[in-house]
Scaffold this motif. Structure first.
Motif, short mmCIF file in Angstrom:
data_model
loop_
_atom_site.label_atom_id
_atom_site.label_comp_id
_atom_site.label_asym_id
_atom_site.label_seq_id
_atom_site.Cartn_x
_atom_site.Cartn_y
_atom_site.Cartn_z
N SER A 145 -3.86 -50.19 -69.65
CA SER A 145 -5.29 -50.23 -69.24
C SER A 145 -5.47 -51.16 -68.05
CB SER A 145 -6.17 -50.73 -70.39
OG SER A 145 -6.08 -49.90 -71.50
N GLN A 146 -4.84 -52.34 -68.13
CA GLN A 146 -5.00 -53.33 -67.05
C GLN A 146 -4.39 -52.83 -65.75
OE1 GLN A 146 -7.00 -55.57 -67.49
NE2 GLN A 146 -6.93 -56.39 -69.57
N ILE A 147 -3.34 -52.02 -65.85
CA ILE A 147 -2.76 -51.43 -64.64
C ILE A 147 -3.67 -50.33 -64.10
CG2 ILE A 147 -0.84 -50.00 -63.78
CD1 ILE A 147 0.95 -51.52 -65.88
N SER A 148 -4.15 -49.46 -64.99
CA SER A 148 -4.93 -48.28 -64.58
C SER A 148 -6.27 -48.62 -63.96
CB SER A 148 -5.18 -47.37 -65.80
OG SER A 148 -3.98 -46.94 -66.36
N LYS A 149 -6.86 -49.74 -64.36
CA LYS A 149 -8.26 -49.99 -64.00
C LYS A 149 -8.47 -50.24 -62.50
CE LYS A 149 -8.48 -55.03 -64.66
NZ LYS A 149 -9.00 -56.12 -65.49
N HIS A 150 -7.41 -50.65 -61.79
CA HIS A 150 -7.62 -51.16 -60.44
C HIS A 150 -7.83 -50.10 -59.37
CE1 HIS A 150 -6.89 -55.33 -61.50
NE2 HIS A 150 -5.79 -54.99 -62.13
N SER A 151 -7.11 -48.98 -59.46
CA SER A 151 -7.20 -48.00 -58.37
C SER A 151 -6.81 -46.61 -58.85
CB SER A 151 -6.28 -48.41 -57.21
OG SER A 151 -4.92 -48.25 -57.60
N VAL A 152 -7.17 -45.62 -58.05
CA VAL A 152 -6.81 -44.23 -58.35
C VAL A 152 -5.29 -44.09 -58.39
CG1 VAL A 152 -6.96 -41.84 -57.52
CG2 VAL A 152 -8.90 -43.39 -57.21
N GLU A 153 -4.61 -44.72 -57.41
CA GLU A 153 -3.16 -44.58 -57.30
C GLU A 153 -2.45 -45.11 -58.55
OE1 GLU A 153 -5.11 -44.20 -53.61
OE2 GLU A 153 -5.13 -45.95 -54.93
N LEU A 154 -2.89 -46.27 -59.01
CA LEU A 154 -2.26 -46.86 -60.20
C LEU A 154 -2.56 -46.02 -61.45
CD1 LEU A 154 -2.95 -50.64 -59.44
CD2 LEU A 154 -0.69 -49.56 -59.60
N ALA A 155 -3.79 -45.54 -61.56
CA ALA A 155 -4.14 -44.68 -62.70
C ALA A 155 -3.31 -43.40 -62.69
CB ALA A 155 -5.63 -44.34 -62.67
N GLU A 156 -3.11 -42.83 -61.51
CA GLU A 156 -2.31 -41.60 -61.40
C GLU A 156 -0.86 -41.85 -61.82
OE1 GLU A 156 -2.98 -40.40 -57.36
OE2 GLU A 156 -4.71 -39.13 -57.90
N MET A 157 -0.34 -43.04 -61.48
CA MET A 157 1.04 -43.36 -61.87
C MET A 157 1.17 -43.46 -63.39
SD MET A 157 2.06 -46.04 -58.87
CE MET A 157 3.82 -46.06 -59.11
N VAL A 158 0.15 -43.99 -64.04
CA VAL A 158 0.16 -44.06 -65.50
C VAL A 158 0.11 -42.65 -66.10
CG1 VAL A 158 -1.12 -44.83 -67.54
CG2 VAL A 158 -0.80 -46.39 -65.61
N VAL A 159 -0.76 -41.80 -65.53
CA VAL A 159 -0.88 -40.42 -66.02
C VAL A 159 0.44 -39.66 -65.82
CG1 VAL A 159 -2.01 -38.20 -65.57
CG2 VAL A 159 -3.37 -40.28 -65.74
N GLU A 160 1.10 -39.92 -64.70
CA GLU A 160 2.37 -39.23 -64.39
C GLU A 160 3.48 -39.60 -65.38
OE1 GLU A 160 3.01 -40.22 -60.29
OE2 GLU A 160 1.36 -38.92 -59.64
N ALA A 161 3.29 -40.65 -66.14
CA ALA A 161 4.26 -41.01 -67.19
C ALA A 161 4.10 -40.13 -68.42
CB ALA A 161 4.11 -42.48 -67.56
N GLU A 162 3.24 -39.10 -68.32
CA GLU A 162 3.05 -38.08 -69.35
C GLU A 162 2.56 -38.67 -70.68
OE1 GLU A 162 6.62 -35.74 -69.55
OE2 GLU A 162 6.33 -34.90 -67.56
N ILE A 163 1.53 -39.51 -70.56
CA ILE A 163 0.96 -40.10 -71.78
C ILE A 163 0.02 -39.14 -72.49
CG2 ILE A 163 1.19 -42.48 -70.98
CD1 ILE A 163 -1.80 -42.40 -70.25
#
Length: 471
Positions: A195-213
């Protein structure tokens, strides 16, 4: 603690057992209050502890790291004192120890330093600790995984740059692999870090999503642990807020339906991230708002608005409802039919409501009213709304009545026209203009009949009327 020199002497004694016992005692005292922690700093004991971290056995290292953590936890100045003592490099080296207990104690201390502010977190990053913390979450020991994930969360939360540093160390893939671990305490920290990684920017959120969560993490919304559920919902919220594309991805994975169930099954602050997530999704576009409506999201938001006692949770529900209803007349009708308008008005008018709740309830009412042409839902507000809200209600009637004969008739029989005649509007105001449009929809004698005082005037005419006498 007036005997700081004696304590320092005990800590620096040649006997390892005595040193270890003294360090544990110091840690417990420093842990107890910030005053005692400050006394440890003023006693110039920290440099001795840091020096011993590199020299002593694993038992002493754990005790020394415990003291550093106990001091650092209280405040940024005390954490800065730990940093200034040279502790970070020594703690980072401890992360490479063979003993998992030493790694755990060091990771804990580093996390407590990093959590206070971005500057201190940057100091932890500069010590080279982040790649080692990422290695720690790959270790077999659960407690070490938990504390390392917590420390990564504490580093990531402050800024996009710090979160990027954590990402660049390869943390996301390893955290994502732990989302379905059976250990609840570990999952709490893993979802918090993501959550703390995802909250900052679109790019970081996309990287979390790309981890297939997705869709796997949606099962965690039904976890038996309240904090796992809340942190999982928070992660979904932080991803959904950024773009319509990310929100759509969550919808496609079944995320909206899962979050709606979560909102229905939760209460209080656990419910809050789910409420906000639905608001963010609904805010992005007409189609996404309709996805929330079709999945019965408005019904659950309306229940939350009605049930919750805390103003900040009601404010979030009001905001989310406003986002769902603001797009088109169809959206507004769906929200209005959930009978939320009177509740929103009540939240706005209630004397004890917080300023934030009043502001969000008013904004939601305005958003929904400006699109709503479903007149049965609007009529109750004619009787209760203050002038600044009434203006929007009357405006909607003035848009619909000129084009709908059935609605015009119903407006008379329901008492709506009579109520409009009772409104005291300033000449030349927008409200007066709307009233004139409504009155123009009816014959003049009908408008007169429902005007205030008309029945008295009729009675007066009866009193003054002279009967016509016939022979």
């Amino acid at each position: 603690f007036k005997r700081n020199k004696k304590i320092k002497a005990v800590v620096s004694t040649q006997s390892t057992g005595v040193q270890q016992t003294a360090a544990l005692a110091l840690g417990r005292l420093a842990n107890y209050s910030d005053d005692l922690a400050e006394a440890v700093v003023k006693g110039d004991i920290l440099p001795q502890l840091v020096y011993s971290l590199a020299e002593q056995n694993r038992f002493y290292k754990k005790a020394a790291a415990f003291v550093l953590r106990a001091v650092a936890k209280h405040s940024p100045p005390l954490a800065k004192a730990v940093v200034d003592s040279g502790a970070l490099e020594a703690l980072a080296i401890c992360l490479e120890e063979f003993d998992p207990g030493v790694k755990e104690a060091a990771a804990w201390a580093l996390g407590y330093i990093a959590r206070h502010n971005g500057e201190l977190a940057q100091s932890v990053v500069d010590s080279g600790a982040v790649p080692l913390l990422v290695l720690c979450i790959q270790e077999p020991e659960l407690s070490l995984k938990r504390i390392a994930a917590s420390a990564l969360s504490d580093i990531s939360k402050h800024s996009p740059e710090l979160a990027q540093t954590v990402v660049d160390s390869g943390a996301i893939a390893h955290l994502a692999n732990l989302t379905l671990n059976p250990d609840a305490k570990l999952k709490r920290q893993v979802f918090s870090a993501l959550s703390q990684i995802s909250k900052h920017s679109v790019e970081l959120a996309e990287m979390v999503v790309e981890a297939e969560i997705f869709p796997n993490i949606l099962t965690c919304l039904k976890d038996s642990d309240e904090y796992v559920k809340k942190n999982c919902a928070t992660l979904i919220r932080e991803i959904a807020k950024h773009t319509p594309e990310l929100a759509q991805l969550i919808v496609n994975a079944g995320g909206v339906a899962a979050v709606i169930d979560y909102v229905g099954d939760s209460a209080g602050n656990v419910r809050l991230p789910g409420i906000m997530m639905l608001g963010y999704v609904a805010a992005h576009s007409e189609n996404l708002a309709m996805a929330v409506i079709v999945s019965k999201g408005v019904v659950q938001l309306a229940i939350a608005l009605q049930e919750e006692q805390e103003d900040h949770i009601q404010a979030a529900a009001a905001w989310a409802l406003g986002q769902a209803g603001r797009h088109t007349p169809e959206h507004a009708k769906a929200v209005a039919q959930a009978n939320v308008l009177p509740t929103l008005l009540q939240c706005y008018l209630r004397a004890g409501s917080s300023e934030d709740l009043q502001t969000k309830a008013k904004k939601a009412l305005k958003n929904i009213l400006q699109k709503c042409v479903h007149l049965p839902a609007l009529e109750p507000l004619l009787h209760d709304a203050p002038p600044n809200i009434l203006k929007h209600v009357v405006a909607q009637f003035s848009k619909v009545l000129p084009h709908d004969a059935k609605a015009r008739r119903l407006f008379v029989t329901s008492g709506g026209l009579k109520k409009v005649q009772e409104i005291k509007a300033e000449p030349g105001s927008a409200l007066m203009e709307y009233i004139n449009i409504i009155n123009g929809c009816y014959p003049e004698e009908i408008v007169r009949y429902y005007s205030p005082g008309y029945s008295e005037r009729l009675l007066e005419r009866i009193d003054n009327h002279m009967p016509i006498m016939t022979n």
